[in-house]
Design a protein around this motif. Structure first.
Motif, PDB file in Angstrom:
ATOM      1  N   ILE A  68      44.615  53.472  39.027  1.00  0.00           N
ATOM      2  CA  ILE A  68      43.930  54.026  40.190  1.00  0.00           C
ATOM      3  C   ILE A  68      42.559  54.560  39.781  1.00  0.00           C
ATOM      4  CG2 ILE A  68      44.031  55.804  41.986  1.00  0.00           C
ATOM      5  CD1 ILE A  68      47.139  55.754  41.494  1.00  0.00           C
ATOM      6  N   GLY A  69      41.534  54.188  40.516  1.00  0.00           N
ATOM      7  CA  GLY A  69      40.189  54.704  40.273  1.00  0.00           C
ATOM      8  C   GLY A  69      39.397  53.960  39.224  1.00  0.00           C
ATOM      9  N   ALA A  70      39.963  52.919  38.605  1.00  0.00           N
ATOM     10  CA  ALA A  70      39.196  52.120  37.644  1.00  0.00           C
ATOM     11  C   ALA A  70      38.005  51.489  38.368  1.00  0.00           C
ATOM     12  CB  ALA A  70      40.078  51.042  37.025  1.00  0.00           C
ATOM     13  N   VAL A  71      36.904  51.362  37.657  1.00  0.00           N
ATOM     14  CA  VAL A  71      35.666  50.857  38.261  1.00  0.00           C
ATOM     15  C   VAL A  71      35.376  49.447  37.763  1.00  0.00           C
ATOM     16  CG1 VAL A  71      33.176  51.221  38.474  1.00  0.00           C
ATOM     17  CG2 VAL A  71      34.735  53.174  38.502  1.00  0.00           C
ATOM     18  N   VAL A  72      35.101  48.541  38.688  1.00  0.00           N
ATOM     19  CA  VAL A  72      34.732  47.159  38.390  1.00  0.00           C
ATOM     20  C   VAL A  72      33.297  46.965  38.860  1.00  0.00           C
ATOM     21  CG1 VAL A  72      35.274  44.736  38.806  1.00  0.00           C
ATOM     22  CG2 VAL A  72      37.104  46.422  38.763  1.00  0.00           C
ATOM     23  N   MET A 103      26.670  33.473  45.711  1.00  0.00           N
ATOM     24  CA  MET A 103      27.230  32.421  44.868  1.00  0.00           C
ATOM     25  C   MET A 103      26.579  32.475  43.491  1.00  0.00           C
ATOM     26  SD  MET A 103      27.344  29.147  47.496  1.00  0.00           S
ATOM     27  CE  MET A 103      26.452  28.227  46.310  1.00  0.00           C
ATOM     28  N   GLY A 104      27.387  32.227  42.454  1.00  0.00           N
ATOM     29  CA  GLY A 104      26.848  32.222  41.103  1.00  0.00           C
ATOM     30  C   GLY A 104      27.906  32.540  40.080  1.00  0.00           C
ATOM     31  N   THR A 105      27.466  32.669  38.827  1.00  0.00           N
ATOM     32  CA  THR A 105      28.358  32.998  37.726  1.00  0.00           C
ATOM     33  C   THR A 105      27.952  34.360  37.183  1.00  0.00           C
ATOM     34  OG1 THR A 105      28.579  30.660  37.201  1.00  0.00           O
ATOM     35  CG2 THR A 105      29.247  32.212  35.498  1.00  0.00           C
ATOM     36  N   TYR A 106      28.937  35.227  36.978  1.00  0.00           N
ATOM     37  CA  TYR A 106      28.671  36.621  36.633  1.00  0.00           C
ATOM     38  C   TYR A 106      29.483  37.099  35.441  1.00  0.00           C
ATOM     39  CZ  TYR A 106      26.633  36.706  41.304  1.00  0.00           C
ATOM     40  OH  TYR A 106      25.872  36.441  42.410  1.00  0.00           O
ATOM     41  N   ALA A 107      28.997  38.208  34.871  1.00  0.00           N
ATOM     42  CA  ALA A 107      29.763  38.966  33.884  1.00  0.00           C
ATOM     43  C   ALA A 107      30.248  40.218  34.610  1.00  0.00           C
ATOM     44  CB  ALA A 107      28.892  39.335  32.691  1.00  0.00           C
ATOM     45  N   ILE A 108      31.521  40.527  34.446  1.00  0.00           N
ATOM     46  CA  ILE A 108      32.160  41.654  35.129  1.00  0.00           C
ATOM     47  C   ILE A 108      32.613  42.671  34.086  1.00  0.00           C
ATOM     48  CG2 ILE A 108      34.047  42.326  36.682  1.00  0.00           C
ATOM     49  CD1 ILE A 108      32.054  40.358  37.956  1.00  0.00           C
ATOM     50  N   SER A 144      23.998  46.240  41.447  1.00  0.00           N
ATOM     51  CA  SER A 144      24.579  47.530  41.834  1.00  0.00           C
ATOM     52  C   SER A 144      25.897  47.303  42.586  1.00  0.00           C
ATOM     53  CB  SER A 144      23.601  48.312  42.708  1.00  0.00           C
ATOM     54  OG  SER A 144      23.310  47.571  43.874  1.00  0.00           O
ATOM     55  N   MET A 145      26.415  46.088  42.507  1.00  0.00           N
ATOM     56  CA  MET A 145      27.636  45.737  43.234  1.00  0.00           C
ATOM     57  C   MET A 145      28.870  46.054  42.406  1.00  0.00           C
ATOM     58  SD  MET A 145      26.374  42.121  44.795  1.00  0.00           S
ATOM     59  CE  MET A 145      27.737  41.973  45.934  1.00  0.00           C
ATOM     60  N   GLY A 146      29.853  46.642  43.050  1.00  0.00           N
ATOM     61  CA  GLY A 146      31.084  46.964  42.360  1.00  0.00           C
ATOM     62  C   GLY A 146      32.109  47.541  43.313  1.00  0.00           C
ATOM     63  N   ALA A 147      33.245  47.959  42.747  1.00  0.00           N
ATOM     64  CA  ALA A 147      34.317  48.531  43.555  1.00  0.00           C
ATOM     65  C   ALA A 147      35.174  49.423  42.670  1.00  0.00           C
ATOM     66  CB  ALA A 147      35.174  47.421  44.164  1.00  0.00           C
ATOM     67  N   GLN A 148      35.970  50.234  43.332  1.00  0.00           N
ATOM     68  CA  GLN A 148      36.898  51.119  42.643  1.00  0.00           C
ATOM     69  C   GLN A 148      38.313  50.740  43.066  1.00  0.00           C
ATOM     70  OE1 GLN A 148      36.311  55.287  43.497  1.00  0.00           O
ATOM     71  NE2 GLN A 148      36.946  55.837  41.414  1.00  0.00           N
ATOM     72  N   ALA A 149      39.216  50.733  42.093  1.00  0.00           N
ATOM     73  CA  ALA A 149      40.600  50.351  42.378  1.00  0.00           C
ATOM     74  C   ALA A 149      41.282  51.392  43.267  1.00  0.00           C
ATOM     75  CB  ALA A 149      41.374  50.192  41.068  1.00  0.00           C
ATOM     76  N   ASP A 150      42.089  50.915  44.197  1.00  0.00           N
ATOM     77  CA  ASP A 150      42.799  51.806  45.123  1.00  0.00           C
ATOM     78  C   ASP A 150      44.125  52.278  44.515  1.00  0.00           C
ATOM     79  OD1 ASP A 150      44.617  49.705  45.375  1.00  0.00           O
ATOM     80  OD2 ASP A 150      44.002  49.159  47.397  1.00  0.00           O
ATOM     81  N   LEU A 151      44.991  52.836  45.328  1.00  0.00           N
ATOM     82  CA  LEU A 151      46.266  53.385  44.850  1.00  0.00           C
ATOM     83  C   LEU A 151      47.194  52.332  44.237  1.00  0.00           C
ATOM     84  CD1 LEU A 151      47.010  55.868  47.769  1.00  0.00           C
ATOM     85  CD2 LEU A 151      46.156  56.401  45.476  1.00  0.00           C
ATOM     86  N   ASP A 152      46.985  51.076  44.584  1.00  0.00           N
ATOM     87  CA  ASP A 152      47.782  49.988  44.031  1.00  0.00           C
ATOM     88  C   ASP A 152      47.060  49.255  42.905  1.00  0.00           C
ATOM     89  OD1 ASP A 152      49.903  50.392  45.881  1.00  0.00           O
ATOM     90  OD2 ASP A 152      48.741  49.333  47.411  1.00  0.00           O
ATOM     91  N   GLY A 153      45.890  49.781  42.495  1.00  0.00           N
ATOM     92  CA  GLY A 153      45.097  49.137  41.452  1.00  0.00           C
ATOM     93  C   GLY A 153      44.286  47.956  41.955  1.00  0.00           C
ATOM     94  N   LYS A 154      44.243  47.755  43.261  1.00  0.00           N
ATOM     95  CA  LYS A 154      43.531  46.613  43.843  1.00  0.00           C
ATOM     96  C   LYS A 154      42.074  46.967  44.117  1.00  0.00           C
ATOM     97  CE  LYS A 154      47.676  44.766  45.772  1.00  0.00           C
ATOM     98  NZ  LYS A 154      48.255  43.817  46.619  1.00  0.00           N
ATOM     99  N   PHE A 155      41.207  45.970  43.960  1.00  0.00           N
ATOM    100  CA  PHE A 155      39.783  46.140  44.250  1.00  0.00           C
ATOM    101  C   PHE A 155      39.268  44.886  44.949  1.00  0.00           C
ATOM    102  CE2 PHE A 155      39.850  43.817  40.301  1.00  0.00           C
ATOM    103  CZ  PHE A 155      38.806  42.916  40.430  1.00  0.00           C
ATOM    104  N   ILE A 156      38.150  45.047  45.644  1.00  0.00           N
ATOM    105  CA  ILE A 156      37.487  43.915  46.290  1.00  0.00           C
ATOM    106  C   ILE A 156      35.998  44.201  46.350  1.00  0.00           C
ATOM    107  CG2 ILE A 156      37.930  44.821  48.598  1.00  0.00           C
ATOM    108  CD1 ILE A 156      38.171  41.843  49.496  1.00  0.00           C
ATOM    109  N   ILE A 157      35.222  43.209  45.946  1.00  0.00           N
ATOM    110  CA  ILE A 157      33.759  43.288  46.031  1.00  0.00           C
ATOM    111  C   ILE A 157      33.338  42.215  47.024  1.00  0.00           C
ATOM    112  CG2 ILE A 157      31.577  43.223  44.787  1.00  0.00           C
ATOM    113  CD1 ILE A 157      33.208  43.705  42.187  1.00  0.00           C
ATOM    114  N   LEU A 158      32.786  42.639  48.147  1.00  0.00           N
ATOM    115  CA  LEU A 158      32.400  41.730  49.229  1.00  0.00           C
ATOM    116  C   LEU A 158      30.932  41.314  49.121  1.00  0.00           C
ATOM    117  CD1 LEU A 158      34.113  43.653  52.146  1.00  0.00           C
ATOM    118  CD2 LEU A 158      34.960  41.591  51.011  1.00  0.00           C
TER     119      LEU A 158
END
Length: 125
Positions: free
Chosen positions: A60-64, A88-93, A70-84
């Motif tokens: 919970i709360g891990a940051v991706v 298109m492209g190839t990235y390092a996360i 400046s795009m990213g997300a924080q994991a919710d109570l189930d560890g799930k995240f989504i960056i909307l």
């Protein structure tokens, strides 16, 4: 501007100038909407789950973050995240949480109108 004998000012419009201004405004609006629509169509998203490598529990709360943005997300109570709305492209996360080793994942591809699945595990420090 001319003033009639009544004392009320009157304004004469050049209809050609008004028509040109209206057409220019419409063209600007059309181009702006076209560009926005084409950019929106070239977006995807990154989603997944972040878990503890040893226990498999949700972090919970891990940051991706997407490196270089400046795009990213924080994991919710189930560890799930989504960056909307990821172009298109190839990235390092990168993924991190206090007390865990930071992880860097390269070659993450985002496709048009698609979800890129990315499940991440973090090891304790």
């Amino acid at each position: 501007m001319q003033v009639k004998k009544t004392g009320i000012p009157t304004v004469r419009f050049n209809l050609n100038a008004v028509a040109v201004r209206v057409m220019l405004a419409m063209a600007f609006l059309f181009v702006t909407l076209s560009v926005s629509a084409s950019q929106a169509a070239e977006m995807g998203r990154i989603q997944g789950t972040i878990t503890n490598k040893e226990t498999g529990e949700a972090l919970i709360g891990a940051v991706v973050m997407i490196e270089g943005t400046s795009m990213g997300a924080q994991a919710d109570l189930d560890g799930k995240f989504i960056i909307l709305k990821v172009p298109m492209g190839t990235y390092a996360i990168t993924a991190e949480l206090v007390g865990y080793q930071k992880v860097r994942i390269t070659g993450v591809e985002v496709q048009k109108d698609a979800s890129t699945k990315l499940d991440i595990t973090l090891a304790s420090e």
